[in-house]
Design an enzyme around this catalytic site. Structure first.
Site, PDB file in Angstrom:
ATOM      1  N   ASP A   1     -12.408 -24.029   9.859  1.00  8.10           N
ATOM      2  CA  ASP A   1     -11.746 -24.846  11.038  1.00  8.10           C
ATOM      3  C   ASP A   1     -10.571 -24.135  11.458  1.00  8.10           C
ATOM      4  O   ASP A   1      -9.845 -23.369  10.800  1.00  8.10           O
ATOM      5  CB  ASP A   1     -11.142 -26.084  10.242  1.00  8.10           C
ATOM      6  CG  ASP A   1     -12.325 -27.020   9.980  1.00  8.10           C
ATOM      7  OD1 ASP A   1     -13.673 -26.763  10.185  1.00  8.10           O
ATOM      8  OD2 ASP A   1     -11.990 -28.305   9.789  1.00  8.10           O
TER       9      ASP A   1
ATOM     10  N   HIS B   1     -10.621 -22.682   6.121  1.00  8.67           N
ATOM     11  CA  HIS B   1      -9.749 -22.522   7.473  1.00  8.67           C
ATOM     12  C   HIS B   1      -9.692 -21.016   7.832  1.00  8.67           C
ATOM     13  O   HIS B   1      -9.354 -20.244   6.858  1.00  8.67           O
ATOM     14  CB  HIS B   1      -8.465 -23.109   7.301  1.00  8.67           C
ATOM     15  CG  HIS B   1      -8.418 -24.636   7.222  1.00  8.67           C
ATOM     16  ND1 HIS B   1      -8.829 -25.388   5.913  1.00  8.67           N
ATOM     17  CD2 HIS B   1      -8.253 -25.684   8.037  1.00  8.67           C
ATOM     18  CE1 HIS B   1      -8.742 -26.502   6.087  1.00  8.67           C
ATOM     19  NE2 HIS B   1      -8.363 -26.748   7.282  1.00  8.67           N
TER      20      HIS B   1
END
Length: 467
Positions: free
Chosen positions: A279, A429
């Site tokens: 993400d 991430h």
């Protein structure tokens, strides 16, 4: 307002079989999707991407300083990002000290006010409403003394002001903590030091989007709502808005993932092969991750970053990975109005279309913030929510308030893998170097047999591709 003569976007097919089961075949679903989708021009033509100045396959073609290799640039990025984290953490500590002192001051004033109220009774002489109040002791003493009525009023005002300042400080602390968890600010603050890796200028605002929206540039972090004729708010359930971690107003039938860990029938949350997802990109740190991945993966990108780093975004796609939407600017969707949710989704789609020539099928809600209201809007876009069943909590590495470290993450990944027969979806991430370094090591643990999200469920890669 949109001009009446502006072209309208065509309705996105919900791809019923795909929405119902999340397992439509890639071939049939792709065929269905190609007949009904968001149109990027009046004639449904693909946008002309900006001319590439350098190859996106090999960043060695980018002019580099003769004194710095790519790895040296990555090391510099990590050091700078760590400095920013330390600075933000110190600011949080200072605010917490201010908050502590403020609370002590408020408690002192509260005790003073209570003392006056408990040791004296207030008597206002009849016929003199504006006269000074006579304060008489509650005891049998006949001694009286005059205290201006304004004194009690002043104390009340001061206490109210202290409470207001107390709440403001708490909000500021929470805001800084949120920034540490959503580290867009961390890498954007040190951009000048690694522009050698961001090889393209931002994506120009396309003419087809100007024709449709009447605007001429990409929005800031709060994108404007542009009405779409296929979004019907009458079909959206009336689930109350709620702030993150504030679940008291919700019922279980809202099927909130962030509050109740509730999974809906069309949510994707696991995979037959334990696989990583990423993400918050694309970012310059993404380049390092791409150079070390041994498997294809799924990247959930922020629209605001897509238009800022188009060559990195295209490099993700050209290397065979899948990209999905992570909203325009990482807002917690259940706390937004219906119109604001649409704005976060539509601008993300337009950014991905203008940059990569495709419309995303898969959507990762920031902070896992999704309920039946958000899902209803997503389905009208033809998209599906992708959640996870293992969170590395790699973002905690950026906040010294948490004691989590790299070894804990690797140990937890290994334990989860063994306990779940090597099945599941992992949340990570790619916004900063430190979390990217974690992802590279996790990729070594899991190996090259990982799957993309559409491979996990037998679904299509995108709703539509224009090139």
């Amino acid at each position: 307002m949109i001009s009446p003569t502006s072209p309208k976007l065509k309705q996105v097919s919900t791809i019923n079989s795909d929405i119902r089961s999340g397992r439509a075949s890639s071939k049939s679903a792709a065929s269905t999707a190609s007949s009904s989708s968001l149109s990027n021009t009046r004639n449904n033509r693909s946008p002309n991407p900006p001319t590439k100045r350098y190859s996106t396959h090999d960043i060695s073609s980018v002019p580099q300083s003769p004194e710095m290799s790519n790895e040296q640039v990555f090391d510099l990025m990590e050091k700078e990002q760590d400095k920013i984290v330390v600075k933000m953490t110190r600011e949080i500590s200072q605010l917490q000290e201010e908050l502590k002192a403020l609370r002590a001051q408020a408690n002192s004033r509260s005790r003073r006010s209570s003392s006056i109220s408990s040791n004296a009774s207030l008597e206002i002489p009849r016929g003199e409403p504006h006269a000074a109040a006579t304060i008489r002791r509650s005891s049998s003493s006949t001694h009286t003394h005059q205290v201006p009525q304004a004194q009690l009023h002043e104390l009340a005002q001061e206490n109210a002001a202290l409470r207001h300042e107390n709440e403001a400080l708490k909000r500021e602390i929470e805001s800084l903590r949120a920034q540490l968890r959503n580290p867009v600010c961390i890498y954007s603050s040190s951009l000048p030091h690694y522009t050698t890796l961001a090889v393209d200028p931002p994506v120009p605002f396309p003419q087809w989007l100007t024709d449709f929206t009447g605007l001429s540039q990409w929005p800031g972090l709060d994108p404007p709502y542009v009405p779409l004729d296929f979004i019907n708010f009458a079909n959206v359930p009336a689930v109350p808005q709620h702030a993150q971690a504030q679940c008291a107003t919700l019922f279980r039938d809202s099927c909130s993932f962030d509050c109740f860990n509730c999974i809906s029938f069309d949510d994707v949350y696991t995979c037959p092969q334990l696989s990583q997802t990423f993400d918050d990109g694309p970012s310059p740190a993404t380049i390092k991750l791409l150079d070390h991945l041994s498997s294809k993966s799924t990247f959930f990108t922020l629209g605001v970053n897509v238009v800022q780093y188009p060559s990195i975004y295209r490099q993700i796609v050209e290397r065979g990975h899948i990209v999905g939407s992570h909203t325009w600017s990482h807002k917690f969707l259940p706390g937004l109005s219906n119109e604001e949710i649409v704005a976060q989704i539509e601008w993300s789609i337009w950014a991905m279309n203008a940059t990569g020539g495709h419309i995303p099928k898969w959507f990762r809600p920031p902070y896992g913030g999704v309920d039946n209201r958000v899902r209803s809007i997503l389905r009208q876009f033809g998209m599906q929510s992708v959640l996870w069943n293992f969170d590395t909590f790699d973002w905690k590495l950026l906040d010294p308030a948490y004691s989590r470290d790299e070894k804990e993450i690797y140990r937890d990944v290994t334990k989860f893998r063994q306990a779940n027969n090597n099945q599941g979806l992992i949340l990570e991430h790619d916004a900063v170097i430190r979390t990217v370094n974690i992802a590279i090591e996790v990729n070594k643990i899991l190996g090259p047999s990982q799957l993309t999200v559409p491979q996990c469920v037998g679904g299509i890669d995108y709703i539509k591709r224009f090139n």
